[in-house]
Design a protein around this motif. Structure first.
Motif, PDB file in Angstrom:
ATOM      1  N   GLU A  75       0.867  -1.412  -0.064  1.00  0.00           N
ATOM      2  CA  GLU A  75      -0.018  -0.105   0.063  1.00  0.00           C
ATOM      3  C   GLU A  75       1.039   1.149  -0.059  1.00  0.00           C
ATOM      4  OE1 GLU A  75      -3.137   0.162  -0.345  1.00  0.00           O
ATOM      5  OE2 GLU A  75      -3.173  -2.016  -0.429  1.00  0.00           O
ATOM      6  N   VAL A  76       1.788   1.369   0.842  1.00  0.00           N
ATOM      7  CA  VAL A  76       2.815   2.427   1.043  1.00  0.00           C
ATOM      8  C   VAL A  76       3.525   2.494  -0.244  1.00  0.00           C
ATOM      9  CG1 VAL A  76       4.748   3.237   2.148  1.00  0.00           C
ATOM     10  CG2 VAL A  76       3.123   2.171   3.541  1.00  0.00           C
ATOM     11  N   ALA A 115      -0.642   4.524   8.454  1.00  0.00           N
ATOM     12  CA  ALA A 115      -1.701   5.648   7.500  1.00  0.00           C
ATOM     13  C   ALA A 115      -2.271   4.807   6.521  1.00  0.00           C
ATOM     14  CB  ALA A 115      -0.770   6.933   7.233  1.00  0.00           C
ATOM     15  N   ALA A 116      -1.006   4.053   5.810  1.00  0.00           N
ATOM     16  CA  ALA A 116      -1.687   3.273   4.636  1.00  0.00           C
ATOM     17  C   ALA A 116      -2.554   2.270   5.002  1.00  0.00           C
ATOM     18  CB  ALA A 116      -0.314   2.507   3.941  1.00  0.00           C
ATOM     19  N   PHE A 118      -4.748   2.368   7.427  1.00  0.00           N
ATOM     20  CA  PHE A 118      -6.020   3.213   7.884  1.00  0.00           C
ATOM     21  C   PHE A 118      -6.811   3.404   6.642  1.00  0.00           C
ATOM     22  CE2 PHE A 118      -8.237   6.971   8.977  1.00  0.00           C
ATOM     23  CZ  PHE A 118      -9.047   6.607   9.875  1.00  0.00           C
ATOM     24  N   ASP A 119      -6.084   4.110   5.422  1.00  0.00           N
ATOM     25  CA  ASP A 119      -6.742   4.469   4.353  1.00  0.00           C
ATOM     26  C   ASP A 119      -7.441   3.185   3.754  1.00  0.00           C
ATOM     27  OD1 ASP A 119      -5.940   6.894   4.206  1.00  0.00           O
ATOM     28  OD2 ASP A 119      -4.592   6.705   2.239  1.00  0.00           O
ATOM     29  N   ARG A 198      -9.659  14.818   2.730  1.00  0.00           N
ATOM     30  CA  ARG A 198      -9.007  13.835   3.695  1.00  0.00           C
ATOM     31  C   ARG A 198      -9.787  13.980   4.921  1.00  0.00           C
ATOM     32  NH1 ARG A 198      -6.326   9.797   3.242  1.00  0.00           N
ATOM     33  NH2 ARG A 198      -4.834   9.756   1.802  1.00  0.00           N
ATOM     34  N   PHE A 202     -11.664  11.201   7.510  1.00  0.00           N
ATOM     35  CA  PHE A 202     -11.374  10.813   8.781  1.00  0.00           C
ATOM     36  C   PHE A 202     -12.787  11.099   9.510  1.00  0.00           C
ATOM     37  CE2 PHE A 202      -7.120  12.593   7.997  1.00  0.00           C
ATOM     38  CZ  PHE A 202      -6.452  11.240   7.723  1.00  0.00           C
TER      39      PHE A 202
ATOM     40  N   PRO B  59       2.413  12.787  12.371  1.00  0.00           N
ATOM     41  CA  PRO B  59       1.710  11.796  11.948  1.00  0.00           C
ATOM     42  C   PRO B  59       0.958  11.697  10.590  1.00  0.00           C
ATOM     43  CG  PRO B  59       0.753  13.166  13.847  1.00  0.00           C
ATOM     44  CD  PRO B  59       2.129  13.387  13.487  1.00  0.00           C
ATOM     45  N   TYR B  62       2.284  11.506   5.843  1.00  0.00           N
ATOM     46  CA  TYR B  62       2.099  10.479   4.926  1.00  0.00           C
ATOM     47  C   TYR B  62       0.887  11.038   4.128  1.00  0.00           C
ATOM     48  CZ  TYR B  62       0.206   6.157   2.511  1.00  0.00           C
ATOM     49  OH  TYR B  62      -0.157   5.116   1.917  1.00  0.00           O
ATOM     50  N   TYR B  63      -0.136  11.801   4.585  1.00  0.00           N
ATOM     51  CA  TYR B  63      -1.028  12.373   3.838  1.00  0.00           C
ATOM     52  C   TYR B  63      -0.849  13.756   3.494  1.00  0.00           C
ATOM     53  CZ  TYR B  63      -3.907   8.951   6.586  1.00  0.00           C
ATOM     54  OH  TYR B  63      -4.083   7.957   7.020  1.00  0.00           O
ATOM     55  N   GLU B  66       0.829  14.043  -0.008  1.00  0.00           N
ATOM     56  CA  GLU B  66      -0.112  14.190  -1.259  1.00  0.00           C
ATOM     57  C   GLU B  66      -0.042  15.605  -1.934  1.00  0.00           C
ATOM     58  OE1 GLU B  66      -3.731  12.606  -0.044  1.00  0.00           O
ATOM     59  OE2 GLU B  66      -3.333  10.581   0.167  1.00  0.00           O
TER      60      GLU B  66
END
Lengths: 324, 98
Positions: A75-76, A115-116, A118-119, A198, A202, B59, B62-63, B66
């Motif tokens: 994923e990453v 994070a990956a 979670f996505d 984003r 969330f 944290p 990673y986002y 983008e």
């Protein structure tokens, strides 16, 4: 009714077995079920003795059961590749290298895996309309559960970013006096749009996790795993995600009363210790113990899975554990 | 050239000068100030987005990664400003025309 069920716990306590068994139980109850494994070692494949991929695939030999395996590493990498492509399309050649470095770094931070994952979780939850039940077999690291506690934190962070960005654009607009073209404009700002997107994700995740998901922790009757469970319970409680129940796996089977000899004596002692611990678990932890599963001689797979599924007393149809 | 023409020409020049003077003394400094403020806010934004550029794990990096493809100008300017800035006074001082 909760559609999403998460199984967490220390590594090696048998999360995969329990979640597969639970999924099977759901499927047997006539619910269209999907098992999602996030363990890079991919033990679902071993349990069902078949290969699974990144997309849901029906499990052969079982009706109404599908499985998929998510590889966080992959994923990453995918995320990185996708961004690189965008980078090449958007940026001038001189900047690409500069930004490339930054990109790589962002993908190697400790949080990238989470994070990956979670996505991907969110993605699965979004597109799970075909299934009545989705069972997540979370990866052994404690971080997966912590990650589920994350949406609110991330939301707040993103909010802050949005706020900063809006303020600076606003100032730029104000700085443009007369006929001057402002350096940035609020309307159609791609950054704001991205951040907003984003944020919505969330929010979605937070809502689903709070309202449509239940959490179970799997543990073994040993000190380490009990302590880890206590920690996980705390984390999840802090995040307002109460644990519905505990599954105690790998209990030693009791020898018959007439059996004597070293093996039987050992087992009897072992059983006594475990009984004590089990009582402690029931006494000290708030969530009820919803199932106890004895150790099987063999790896749990195939028909043994049905046995384990029968051991589980987690309610399938209603959203409360039946033991309550 | 008639007198009226000469007066008109003089007035145009005067107006131009006055506008320049006004712009130099008031509008431009004000504009600069606001823009500097905007840049500062943007720096804060960039820092919040990419603290790992300074070795601080975040944290959300990673986002926020983008956003990079869209941040070309900002990123360059940000880096430049980070290099330039030896002291607070150096940058803040730019706003005042002594």
């Amino acid at each position: 009714m909760t559609r999403f069920t998460f199984f967490g716990g220390k590594g090696g306590v048998g999360k995969t077995t329990v979640s597969s068994a639970y999924a099977l139980e759901c499927a047997n109850a006539g619910l269209e079920t999907l098992v999602v494994s996030t363990d890079p070692a991919h033990s679902t494949a071993d349990v069902f003795d078949q290969e699974f991929g990144d997309d849901p695939r029906p499990v052969e030999g079982y009706d109404g059961l599908s499985a998929m395996e998510i590889d966080p590493e992959q994923e990453v990498q995918d995320h990185l590749m996708e961004l690189r492509q965008q980078l090449n399309a958007q940026l001038s050649a001189t900047m690409v290298n500069e930004v490339e470095l930054q990109l790589e770094m962002a993908h190697q931070t400790p949080g990238a895996y989470e994070a990956a994952l979670f996505d991907r979780f969110v993605e699965v939850m979004r597109t799970a309309d075909d299934y009545d039940r989705v069972v997540f077999d979370t990866s052994p690291t404690g971080s997966t559960l912590r990650l589920l506690a994350l949406p609110e934190l991330l939301e707040r962070w993103i909010d802050r970013l949005i706020d900063k960005r809006e303020r600076s654009i606003d100032l730029y607009e104000k700085a443009a006096i007369g006929n001057q073209e402002p350096r940035r404009v609020m309307e159609g700002d791609p950054i704001l749009a991205r951040l907003q997107g984003r944020k919505e994700r969330f929010e979605f995740a937070g809502e689903v996790l709070r309202e449509d998901a239940s959490f179970y922790l799997v543990l073994n009757p040993d000190e380490l795993s009990i302590r880890e469970t206590a920690r996980s319970l705390e984390t999840l409680a802090e995040a307002d995600l109460p644990v519905r129940g505990l599954v105690v796996n790998r209990l030693t089977p009791e020898p018959e009363a007439h059996e004597e000899g070293r093996g039987a004596t050992y087992l009897r002692d072992r059983v006594a210790t475990e009984r004590e611990r089990l009582e402690r678990i029931e006494r000290e932890f708030e969530p009820p113990v919803v199932a106890t599963i004895e150790t099987r001689v063999e790896e749990v797979r195939g028909s043994l899975l049905e046995d384990v599924a029968n051991d589980l007393e987690i309610g399938v149809a209603d959203d409360r554990p039946q033991t309550e | 050239m008639t007198l009226a023409d000469r007066i008109a020409a003089f007035r145009t020049t005067l107006e131009e000068w006055l506008r320049g003077l006004y712009h130099g003394m008031f509008t431009h400094p004000a504009y600069e100030k606001v823009e500097a403020e905007a840049e500062d806010t943007e720096d804060a934004f960039m820092l919040a987005c990419f603290p790992d550029a300074f070795g601080i794990p975040s944290p959300v990096s990673y986002y926020t990664a983008e956003l990079l493809p869209y941040l070309e100008d900002e990123y360059q300017a940000w880096e430049r400003r980070m290099w330039d800035r030896q002291s607070v006074i150096e940058r803040k001082g730019h706003q005042y025309h002594f």
